[in-house]
Enzyme design. Structure first.
Site, PDB file in Angstrom:
ATOM      1  N   ARG A  65      -5.192  10.635 -11.105  1.00 54.58           N
ATOM      2  CA  ARG A  65      -5.175   9.249 -11.618  1.00 54.58           C
ATOM      3  C   ARG A  65      -4.231   8.465 -10.727  1.00 54.58           C
ATOM      4  O   ARG A  65      -3.018   8.656 -10.776  1.00 54.58           O
ATOM      5  CB  ARG A  65      -4.687   9.242 -13.073  1.00 54.58           C
ATOM      6  CG  ARG A  65      -4.562   7.841 -13.674  1.00 54.58           C
ATOM      7  CD  ARG A  65      -5.907   7.305 -14.122  1.00 54.58           C
ATOM      8  NE  ARG A  65      -5.763   6.165 -15.012  1.00 54.58           N
ATOM      9  CZ  ARG A  65      -5.679   4.898 -14.628  1.00 54.58           C
ATOM     10  NH1 ARG A  65      -5.707   4.603 -13.344  1.00 54.58           N
ATOM     11  NH2 ARG A  65      -5.576   3.931 -15.518  1.00 54.58           N
ATOM     12  N   GLY A  66      -4.764   7.577  -9.897  1.00 56.34           N
ATOM     13  CA  GLY A  66      -3.987   6.945  -8.841  1.00 56.34           C
ATOM     14  C   GLY A  66      -2.727   6.253  -9.301  1.00 56.34           C
ATOM     15  O   GLY A  66      -1.661   6.418  -8.714  1.00 56.34           O
ATOM     16  N   GLU A  67      -2.822   5.452 -10.360  1.00 54.60           N
ATOM     17  CA  GLU A  67      -1.675   4.663 -10.794  1.00 54.60           C
ATOM     18  C   GLU A  67      -0.545   5.543 -11.307  1.00 54.60           C
ATOM     19  O   GLU A  67       0.615   5.136 -11.332  1.00 54.60           O
ATOM     20  CB  GLU A  67      -2.094   3.666 -11.878  1.00 54.60           C
ATOM     21  CG  GLU A  67      -3.045   2.599 -11.380  1.00 54.60           C
ATOM     22  CD  GLU A  67      -3.453   1.644 -12.495  1.00 54.60           C
ATOM     23  OE1 GLU A  67      -2.853   1.720 -13.578  1.00 54.60           O
ATOM     24  OE2 GLU A  67      -4.373   0.837 -12.277  1.00 54.60           O
ATOM     25  N   ASP A  68      -0.878   6.774 -11.753  1.00 53.81           N
ATOM     26  CA  ASP A  68       0.142   7.659 -12.315  1.00 53.81           C
ATOM     27  C   ASP A  68       0.922   8.411 -11.252  1.00 53.81           C
ATOM     28  O   ASP A  68       2.145   8.524 -11.323  1.00 53.81           O
ATOM     29  CB  ASP A  68      -0.505   8.677 -13.261  1.00 53.81           C
ATOM     30  CG  ASP A  68      -0.977   8.038 -14.557  1.00 53.81           C
ATOM     31  OD1 ASP A  68      -0.720   6.831 -14.730  1.00 53.81           O
ATOM     32  OD2 ASP A  68      -1.580   8.741 -15.379  1.00 53.81           O
ATOM     33  N   THR A  69       0.208   8.970 -10.248  1.00 54.65           N
ATOM     34  CA  THR A  69       0.864   9.943  -9.362  1.00 54.65           C
ATOM     35  C   THR A  69       0.689   9.681  -7.884  1.00 54.65           C
ATOM     36  O   THR A  69       1.218  10.421  -7.066  1.00 54.65           O
ATOM     37  CB  THR A  69       0.327  11.363  -9.657  1.00 54.65           C
ATOM     38  OG1 THR A  69      -1.068  11.426  -9.298  1.00 54.65           O
ATOM     39  CG2 THR A  69       0.494  11.717 -11.128  1.00 54.65           C
ATOM     40  N   ARG A  70      -0.077   8.617  -7.510  1.00 57.80           N
ATOM     41  CA  ARG A  70      -0.375   8.414  -6.090  1.00 57.80           C
ATOM     42  C   ARG A  70       0.889   8.341  -5.242  1.00 57.80           C
ATOM     43  O   ARG A  70       0.956   8.905  -4.150  1.00 57.80           O
ATOM     44  CB  ARG A  70      -1.194   7.129  -5.895  1.00 57.80           C
ATOM     45  CG  ARG A  70      -1.550   6.859  -4.434  1.00 57.80           C
ATOM     46  CD  ARG A  70      -2.164   5.474  -4.256  1.00 57.80           C
ATOM     47  NE  ARG A  70      -3.303   5.253  -5.114  1.00 57.80           N
ATOM     48  CZ  ARG A  70      -4.536   5.659  -4.826  1.00 57.80           C
ATOM     49  NH1 ARG A  70      -4.748   6.344  -3.721  1.00 57.80           N
ATOM     50  NH2 ARG A  70      -5.523   5.401  -5.665  1.00 57.80           N
ATOM     51  N   GLU A  87     -15.343  12.899 -11.982  1.00 61.11           N
ATOM     52  CA  GLU A  87     -14.918  13.802 -10.899  1.00 61.11           C
ATOM     53  C   GLU A  87     -14.730  15.208 -11.428  1.00 61.11           C
ATOM     54  O   GLU A  87     -15.169  16.193 -10.818  1.00 61.11           O
ATOM     55  CB  GLU A  87     -13.591  13.307 -10.303  1.00 61.11           C
ATOM     56  CG  GLU A  87     -13.710  12.316  -9.183  1.00 61.11           C
ATOM     57  CD  GLU A  87     -12.363  12.010  -8.545  1.00 61.11           C
ATOM     58  OE1 GLU A  87     -12.339  11.186  -7.626  1.00 61.11           O
ATOM     59  OE2 GLU A  87     -11.338  12.605  -8.970  1.00 61.11           O
TER      60      GLU A  87
END
Length: 835
Positions: free
Chosen positions: A39-44, A105
């Site tokens: 989840r990009g906003e969480d861990t990118r 995904e």
């Protein structure tokens, strides 16, 4: 088939990664070794980016989707990429299940696992694997909310999440979980094997001995107890010389317990860097849109340099219209963004119940108050405030400014207030604390308060309507501990209160209060502040006021009397300035041994005070404008440094004034009834200046020896055996300048060997309407001390030269008989004369 993924330090910036790809059994040749699902906003920008970097540095071909904006449907090219990967690493975070893209995904990854034997490794980043398995907790809440949009996919997604969580994976909270489950020894062996690059199973003691001989760099991230480190590598001081250990933590006490050599506190981003980071997420290409400059400034101001907040807000506002930006910023003033809230809440969740209550009180009411006042408030509530505030400061939830005022970051304050708001979103009367004027209006207007309410903080300037309160409004809040209602105009209208209000209140502040009496139980009060009120009197009975430290009834023009304060043993401040109807104070104020500040300015009806005031801690006594006060009380304080008597009706300044041993400044202005001043004022060892002006009835004044007077200048020849150490002086200056002008008095010193006079300032004289007496003394510095046979000239002038006439002056020089005298003895010589 075999595969291994070894993450040595799950939350640091360093990863030791080795991957052995399985024999290909897929229909496609493997284009990528690893596919990352996250989840990009969480861990990118934290875990995922560090993991990708570690894989890349180990020459592992890894696919990461860097598209910041995703649509609703997963692209075919991405599905093909998943199929073309040997291993998929799924990074589960708390909001992973809020994204249909991520779950699609995940479904494709497990399709490849079943069809082609793809290896799947789950990583649980700040989320409990059991919550993923059962879709519960906050993870489950996000999943359920997504199901409202895609009900037809819920069963398939849920089954896939359960299957993924049942796989052997990696938890980023592995140390804490290992502690709780008893698996810390296994984790220790794994860590030592990685650090020592030794995969052969050995005795842990021997591995620790080897570690002690090897210079290492270790990084421990998000440590909340030193035991976590000790359980893995033993005591830090057993590491080899030259080793370095970096520890990140939310609690400074952890670093102290580890005897950290250096402690660095993260600072907020400066504006330029904050704007860059925000623009990277809010605008295409990371370039600020000039038409959004003002709105961007508001967003950056809200985030106050916190990177997480800047990223979250940037993503949230990206692609939205100006109207939507404006609406979002208005909403943030009331409800903080959920992603920011969740991260900041981690430190709050680590507090015990007492610390949580103190944090919430500060967030809702006490931010900006002096530390001592806050401690008094909480101590009276039965809390150990000093240690609890220390814990909050150690966790960076609060800090102290240079004035010892308690400060809190706005985002933390908003987080605390949101916790309280969520206690009862729809019914403010069922919350523990109220601070928003609309909520308070509803509760007081509709009389919907309950026993849940512990505090009310109302800025009446924000209320645009009058609140007609019920007589029992506060009786319905029996647990109310804090009440502050302030503003330029009282909006809370009530003639009297019924029941037993304020029984638990520690801080009671109600500006311009309309009540005529305040007949309450005040035994738990710490602070009572009712400036400009209509109150005529407080309670009638004698109450045990041991907690009371402050009373402010300034400008309560109808106040006629005070209650018995004999049991207010800890009262420090009593402000009655401008109480025009107050004729006398209660006799018990003379026994307030801890009283520091007594303000009776402009109590024009006041005719008497107790004959004596015995507080040894009294620092300030203000009696300006007390024109009907005839007798000045005996005061025994050794802490009073300033006494100002302006337009006071006293006839004499008594000899007891000599007890004010630390008095530095004495001002007597416009006391038309004053007839005499006792010479005992020269027994005041600390006195620096006396200013007497416009006392037209002054008949007898102390005598001060003087030297020759010639046109305002005194000249005295020094004896050959004496050293000048200082002088006392008295000058009389007539009225001769305009109001608002201030003149400085100088003396000049000149040795034979000098051509010019050295000027020394003696003080300032303000505008006066009649002859002005200026008294003082001056102790010379070492550079001023004359040598034998030198002449010293003394004169009085002002900064404006001849504009001001010196009508008379008297000077007395003080000498040291022997040049070997100490500085302390020189000071005693001068004081001996003044005495």
């Amino acid at each position: 088939m075999s595969s291994s993924l070894n993450l040595m330090n799950p939350r640091s910036n360093e990863y030791d990664v080795s991957v052995m790809a399985p024999p290909s059994s897929s229909r496609n040749s493997n284009k990528y070794d690893v596919f990352l699902s996250f989840r990009g906003e969480d861990t990118r920008d934290n875990f995922t980016s560090h993991l990708y970097s570690a894989l890349w540095h180990n020459n592992i071909e890894t696919f990461i989707d860097n598209d910041l904006k995703r649509g609703d449907e997963i692209s075919q090219s991405l599905l093909d990429t998943i199929e073309a990967s040997a291993i998929s690493i799924i990074i589960f975070s708390e909001r992973y299940a809020s994204s249909g893209w991520c779950l699609d995904e995940l479904s494709k990854i497990f399709e490849c696992k079943h069809d082609y034997g793809q290896i799947v490794i789950p990583v649980f980043c700040r989320v409990d694997p059991s919550h993923v398995r059962r879709q519960t907790g906050t993870f489950g809440d996000y999943f359920s909310k997504l199901g409202e949009r895609y009900p037809e996919k819920m069963q398939r997604w849920g089954n896939t999440l359960t299957e993924a969580a049942n796989l052997s994976g990696f938890d980023s909270h592995v140390i804490r979980e290992a502690e709780e489950t008893g698996g810390i020894k296994d984790l220790q062996k794994e860590l030592l094997s990685d650090v020592l690059n030794d995969r052969i199973l050995r005795d842990v003691r021997s591995q620790l001995n080897r570690l002690a001989r090897k210079m290492v760099l270790l990084v421990f991230d998000d440590v909340n107890n030193p035991r976590q480190i000790e359980s893995l590598i033993g005591h830090l001081d057993h590491l080899a010389s030259g080793s370095r250990v970096i520890i990140t933590t939310r609690d400074k006490q952890v670093l102290k317990n580890c005897w950290a050599g250096q402690i660095y506190q993260m600072k907020e981003l400066v504006y330029t860097d904050a704007q860059k980071l925000f623009s990277q997420y809010a605008f295409r290409g990371g370039h600020l849109d000039s038409s959004y400059t003002e709105l961007t400034d508001k967003a950056i101001k809200y985030a106050q340099g916190v990177p997480l907040a800047l990223k979250v807000l940037g993503c949230y506002l990206c692609g939205r219209s100006k109207e939507e930006w404006e609406s979002a910023m208005r909403k943030l003033e009331i409800i903080p963004h959920v992603e920011i809230q969740e991260v900041l809440k981690i430190s709050y969740d680590s507090l015990d119940d007492s610390q949580k209550n103190i944090f919430l009180d500060i967030a809702c009411f006490l931010e900006g108050e002096h530390r001592d006042k806050v401690i008094s408030f909480f101590d009276a509530s039965g809390l150990e405030a000093k240690i609890e505030l220390s814990v909050l400061e150690g966790k960076s939830l609060i800090n102290l400014d240079v004035f010892d005022q308690i400060r809190m970051h706005d985002l933390l304050r908003d987080m605390g207030r949101e916790i309280v708001r969520n206690e009862s979103v729809d019914y403010p009367g069922k919350r523990s604390r109220l601070w928003h004027h609309n909520d308070i209006y509803e509760v007081l207007k509709k009389n919907t308060g309950t026993e849940k309410i512990k505090g009310i903080f109302l800025d009446m300037n924000k209320v645009n309507r009058e609140i007609h309160m019920n007589f029992y409004a506060f009786s319905k809040m029996p647990n109310l501990r804090f009440l502050r209602m302030y503003g330029d105009e009282n909006k809370c209208l009530v003639s009297h209160l019924e029941g037993v209000p304020f029984a638990e209140v520690r801080h009671l502040e109600w500006a311009r209060c309309p009540l005529k009496t305040l007949n309450i139980c005040a035994e738990k009060l710490v602070s009572l502040k009712m400036p400009r009120s209509k109150v005529q009197q407080l309670w009638d009975d004698v109450q045990d006021l041991v907690n009371l430290k402050e009373i402010d009834l300034s400008r309560s023009e109808s106040l006629t009397k005070l209650p018995d304060l004999s049991r207010a043993k800890n009262l420090e401040i009593l402000w009655l300035r401008g109480c025009l109807s107050l004729v006398e104070t209660h006799s018990t104020i003379q026994y307030l041994n801890k009283l520091e500040d007594l303000d009776l300015d402009y109590c024009i009806s006041l005719t008497s005070l107790p004959t004596s005031i015995h507080s040894k801690h009294l620092k300030e006594l203000s009696l300006r404008g007390c024109s009907n006060l005839k007798i000045f009380p005996e005061i025994t304080s050794c802490h009073m440094w300033r006494l100002e008597l302006t337009k006071v009706g006293i006839k004499e300044l008594p000899s007891s004034i000599e007890c004010l041993s630390n008095l530095q400044y004495l001002y007597i202005w416009d006391c038309s009834e004053l007839e005499s001043i006792s010479s005992s004022i020269f027994k005041l060892n600390s006195l620096e200046s006396i200013d007497i002006s416009n006392c037209s009835n002054l008949k007898r004044f102390l005598e001060i020896p003087s030297c020759n007077i010639d046109g305002g200048t005194g000249i005295e020849q020094l004896a050959s055996c004496k050293i000048l150490v200082g002088f006392a002086f008295c000058i009389v200056v007539p009225h001769c300048w305009e109001p608002c002008e201030t003149h400085e008095v100088f003396c000049g010193l000149k040795h034979k060997s000098q051509r010019n006079l050295d000027r020394r300032s003696l003080g300032r004289i303000s505008y006066v309407e009649s002859d002005h007496v200026f008294l003082g003394s001056y102790l010379l510095g070492y550079e001023d001390l004359s040598k034998r046979d030198d002449e010293v000239s003394f004169y009085i002038s002002t900064i404006y030269g001849d504009d001001v006439e010196v009508k008379q002056c008297g000077i007395h020089f003080v000498y040291a008989q022997d040049s070997t005298e100490s500085r302390e003895e020189e000071e005693e010589d001068l004081l001996r004369y003044l005495l």
